[in-house]
Design a protein around this motif. Sequence first.
Motif, PDB file in Angstrom:
ATOM      1  N   ASP A 374      13.825  -7.791  -6.737  1.00 14.13           N
ATOM      2  CA  ASP A 374      13.148  -7.928  -8.024  1.00 14.13           C
ATOM      3  C   ASP A 374      11.878  -8.768  -7.929  1.00 14.13           C
ATOM      4  O   ASP A 374      11.069  -8.785  -8.867  1.00 14.13           O
ATOM      5  CB  ASP A 374      14.101  -8.532  -9.058  1.00 14.13           C
ATOM      6  CG  ASP A 374      14.634  -9.902  -8.646  1.00 14.13           C
ATOM      7  OD1 ASP A 374      14.591 -10.213  -7.432  1.00 14.13           O
ATOM      8  OD2 ASP A 374      15.106 -10.645  -9.516  1.00 14.13           O
ATOM      9  N   ARG A 375      11.665  -9.466  -6.809  1.00 21.62           N
ATOM     10  CA  ARG A 375      10.469 -10.292  -6.629  1.00 21.62           C
ATOM     11  C   ARG A 375       9.446  -9.672  -5.688  1.00 21.62           C
ATOM     12  O   ARG A 375       8.344 -10.194  -5.532  1.00 21.62           O
ATOM     13  CB  ARG A 375      10.849 -11.677  -6.111  1.00 21.62           C
ATOM     14  CG  ARG A 375      11.779 -12.456  -7.026  1.00 21.62           C
ATOM     15  CD  ARG A 375      11.773 -13.947  -6.679  1.00 21.62           C
ATOM     16  NE  ARG A 375      12.225 -14.206  -5.321  1.00 21.62           N
ATOM     17  CZ  ARG A 375      11.574 -14.960  -4.435  1.00 21.62           C
ATOM     18  NH1 ARG A 375      10.409 -15.503  -4.759  1.00 21.62           N
ATOM     19  NH2 ARG A 375      12.068 -15.164  -3.233  1.00 21.62           N
ATOM     20  N   LEU A 376       9.793  -8.550  -5.064  1.00 18.78           N
ATOM     21  CA  LEU A 376       8.898  -7.938  -4.089  1.00 18.78           C
ATOM     22  C   LEU A 376       7.844  -7.085  -4.785  1.00 18.78           C
ATOM     23  O   LEU A 376       8.043  -6.624  -5.909  1.00 18.78           O
ATOM     24  CB  LEU A 376       9.705  -7.073  -3.121  1.00 18.78           C
ATOM     25  CG  LEU A 376      10.734  -7.785  -2.245  1.00 18.78           C
ATOM     26  CD1 LEU A 376      11.446  -6.779  -1.354  1.00 18.78           C
ATOM     27  CD2 LEU A 376      10.084  -8.878  -1.412  1.00 18.78           C
ATOM     28  N   PRO A 377       6.704  -6.849  -4.110  1.00 15.95           N
ATOM     29  CA  PRO A 377       5.708  -5.934  -4.673  1.00 15.95           C
ATOM     30  C   PRO A 377       6.332  -4.574  -4.973  1.00 15.95           C
ATOM     31  O   PRO A 377       7.212  -4.102  -4.253  1.00 15.95           O
ATOM     32  CB  PRO A 377       4.662  -5.832  -3.546  1.00 15.95           C
ATOM     33  CG  PRO A 377       4.804  -7.113  -2.791  1.00 15.95           C
ATOM     34  CD  PRO A 377       6.261  -7.451  -2.834  1.00 15.95           C
ATOM     35  N   ASP A 378       5.888  -3.964  -6.046  1.00 11.90           N
ATOM     36  CA  ASP A 378       6.457  -2.690  -6.492  1.00 11.90           C
ATOM     37  C   ASP A 378       5.839  -1.551  -5.687  1.00 11.90           C
ATOM     38  O   ASP A 378       4.958  -0.816  -6.166  1.00 11.90           O
ATOM     39  CB  ASP A 378       6.200  -2.506  -7.987  1.00 11.90           C
ATOM     40  CG  ASP A 378       6.879  -1.253  -8.540  1.00 11.90           C
ATOM     41  OD1 ASP A 378       7.789  -0.730  -7.856  1.00 11.90           O
ATOM     42  OD2 ASP A 378       6.498  -0.807  -9.634  1.00 11.90           O
ATOM     43  N   ARG A 379       6.292  -1.424  -4.457  1.00 11.06           N
ATOM     44  CA  ARG A 379       5.776  -0.394  -3.568  1.00 11.06           C
ATOM     45  C   ARG A 379       6.912   0.234  -2.784  1.00 11.06           C
ATOM     46  O   ARG A 379       7.924  -0.411  -2.523  1.00 11.06           O
ATOM     47  CB  ARG A 379       4.773  -0.974  -2.561  1.00 11.06           C
ATOM     48  CG  ARG A 379       3.481  -1.484  -3.158  1.00 11.06           C
ATOM     49  CD  ARG A 379       2.486  -1.810  -2.059  1.00 11.06           C
ATOM     50  NE  ARG A 379       1.244  -2.338  -2.614  1.00 11.06           N
ATOM     51  CZ  ARG A 379       0.976  -3.629  -2.755  1.00 11.06           C
ATOM     52  NH1 ARG A 379       1.870  -4.538  -2.354  1.00 11.06           N
ATOM     53  NH2 ARG A 379      -0.151  -4.030  -3.273  1.00 11.06           N
ATOM     54  N   ALA A 380       6.731   1.467  -2.381  1.00 13.19           N
ATOM     55  CA  ALA A 380       7.651   2.145  -1.472  1.00 13.19           C
ATOM     56  C   ALA A 380       6.812   2.960  -0.504  1.00 13.19           C
ATOM     57  O   ALA A 380       5.605   3.127  -0.683  1.00 13.19           O
ATOM     58  CB  ALA A 380       8.629   3.034  -2.242  1.00 13.19           C
ATOM     59  N   GLY A 381       7.457   3.471   0.538  1.00  9.18           N
ATOM     60  CA  GLY A 381       6.758   4.239   1.550  1.00  9.18           C
ATOM     61  C   GLY A 381       6.591   3.440   2.823  1.00  9.18           C
ATOM     62  O   GLY A 381       7.287   2.450   3.053  1.00  9.18           O
ATOM     63  N   SER A 382       5.656   3.861   3.664  1.00  5.65           N
ATOM     64  CA  SER A 382       5.407   3.202   4.948  1.00  5.65           C
ATOM     65  C   SER A 382       4.479   2.018   4.723  1.00  5.65           C
ATOM     66  O   SER A 382       3.304   2.181   4.412  1.00  5.65           O
ATOM     67  CB  SER A 382       4.782   4.190   5.933  1.00  5.65           C
ATOM     68  OG  SER A 382       4.610   3.587   7.190  1.00  5.65           O
ATOM     69  N   LEU A 383       5.020   0.811   4.875  1.00  2.00           N
ATOM     70  CA  LEU A 383       4.342  -0.408   4.473  1.00  2.00           C
ATOM     71  C   LEU A 383       4.165  -1.368   5.645  1.00  2.00           C
ATOM     72  O   LEU A 383       4.577  -1.087   6.765  1.00  2.00           O
ATOM     73  CB  LEU A 383       5.128  -1.086   3.346  1.00  2.00           C
ATOM     74  CG  LEU A 383       5.385  -0.221   2.107  1.00  2.00           C
ATOM     75  CD1 LEU A 383       6.358  -0.909   1.153  1.00  2.00           C
ATOM     76  CD2 LEU A 383       4.069   0.105   1.398  1.00  2.00           C
ATOM     77  N   THR A 384       3.551  -2.499   5.349  1.00  2.00           N
ATOM     78  CA  THR A 384       3.356  -3.583   6.302  1.00  2.00           C
ATOM     79  C   THR A 384       4.045  -4.822   5.743  1.00  2.00           C
ATOM     80  O   THR A 384       4.403  -4.858   4.556  1.00  2.00           O
ATOM     81  CB  THR A 384       1.860  -3.867   6.477  1.00  2.00           C
ATOM     82  OG1 THR A 384       1.324  -4.260   5.200  1.00  2.00           O
ATOM     83  CG2 THR A 384       1.104  -2.634   6.978  1.00  2.00           C
ATOM     84  N   PRO A 385       4.225  -5.873   6.546  1.00  2.00           N
ATOM     85  CA  PRO A 385       4.844  -7.086   5.986  1.00  2.00           C
ATOM     86  C   PRO A 385       4.120  -7.615   4.755  1.00  2.00           C
ATOM     87  O   PRO A 385       4.751  -8.000   3.765  1.00  2.00           O
ATOM     88  CB  PRO A 385       4.781  -8.070   7.160  1.00  2.00           C
ATOM     89  CG  PRO A 385       4.858  -7.195   8.374  1.00  2.00           C
ATOM     90  CD  PRO A 385       4.070  -5.971   8.016  1.00  2.00           C
ATOM     91  N   ALA A 386       2.791  -7.634   4.780  1.00  2.00           N
ATOM     92  CA  ALA A 386       2.039  -8.165   3.647  1.00  2.00           C
ATOM     93  C   ALA A 386       2.207  -7.299   2.403  1.00  2.00           C
ATOM     94  O   ALA A 386       2.347  -7.822   1.294  1.00  2.00           O
ATOM     95  CB  ALA A 386       0.563  -8.293   4.004  1.00  2.00           C
ATOM     96  N   THR A 387       2.178  -5.987   2.552  1.00  2.00           N
ATOM     97  CA  THR A 387       2.236  -5.120   1.375  1.00  2.00           C
ATOM     98  C   THR A 387       3.653  -4.913   0.868  1.00  2.00           C
ATOM     99  O   THR A 387       3.853  -4.664  -0.320  1.00  2.00           O
ATOM    100  CB  THR A 387       1.600  -3.752   1.677  1.00  2.00           C
ATOM    101  OG1 THR A 387       2.250  -3.145   2.807  1.00  2.00           O
ATOM    102  CG2 THR A 387       0.112  -3.907   1.983  1.00  2.00           C
TER     103      THR A 387
END
Length: 409
Positions: A374-387
């Motif tokens: 619930d605190r992480l950036p609202d993203r899915a897919g192929s990501l990086t540690p920062a994103t």
Amino acid sequence: MTADERTHDLVVYGASGFVGRLLAAHLAEHAPTATRIALAGRSRERVAAVRDGLPGAAREWPVLAADSDDPASLAALAAQTRVLVTTVGPYLRYGLPVVEACARAGTHYADLSGEVLFVREAIDRCDTVARETGARIVHACGYDSVPSDLATMLLADRAAADGAGGLTDVRLVATARGGFSGGTIDSARAQAEAVGRDRTLRRVLADPFALSPDRAAEPGTRQPRDAAPPARTPDGRWTAPFVMAPFNTRVVRRSNALQGWRYGRSLSYGEVMGAGRGPQGAATAVGVTAALAGVFGAMSFPPTRAVLDRLLPAPGSGPSAAVREKGWFRSVVDAGTEDGRRYRATAAGRGDPGYAATAVMLGETALALALDGDRLPDRAGSLTPATALGDVLVERLRAAGHTYEVQPA
């Protein structure tokens, strides 16, 4: 299947390998007691032996069997857990079926890859599916490339908060003390073998934006050479090529692009290794440069690669506990901004960077994916540690004893 229907919060795949054992030990010590963790690998007996050597309640963790050559076993493994963290490499040989299983199952995934060719293929195969299922696929969650990725993110955030504009010239100088593992060598070998089979892959490795989500949209900003010759910084330090620069720099540039070039469309990002000062620093810089050129040159040809196979550490091996304990890493990142102000970020920690410190980085990544959704950036897919993890991972690593700080230069 909802998260509540999953049997496990987190599964460590490859738990009987060198880094897998270190990761399991970190989780046994630092995961909240209510976290449902399981250990997995190809051999149930070997994984059970690792589990039985862990302290306290971790000795009751379930042991699971799965094989990267058996897609059905990977699909079953991914379907049981909210997060799967894998240390099974080289990823170019063994990793793609694991990523595919997690993407299809909507299972969050983390790895230690430092392989451009693997990450590029994983993006191409799995990004769209993972975005549809909501899976966060997070590559490069160890010394490659967490310090680079998070330090640059923090620099961009500080510059934006100060109204200094986007980042321009950014250079990381890495210094570290630690050992080498056969797994790291095997990853380099796997990429060399892939290039030997398909020469067009050389262009992928040479492309500074090889991991971009949209290559055509990338700005034309000139990027530093990955294998720059020995040089001297304005404050008198000698530098040499950094062995992981060809991977870390692509990860940082992907982070920038995934966020709409939030760090700046004029970002020029490079990495070198600090070699010291004076004549000794100059000699070290020259020696490191020659050694890296020799090893990578030998890796490029099957006959010389076979000779290296007899001389370098074997897969599954790694530095001793004493070497891991004495190790450390320190990455100092200097950055200019669009309005001319300059900042410096420091990312540092105790323990052999590729193993002891990496186990902390990967372990905290896995716990963040499992417990901090619930605190992480609202993203899915192929990501990086920062994103994928952003400030949440920074907070966790600071709590674990690592340093992440930014100040005006």
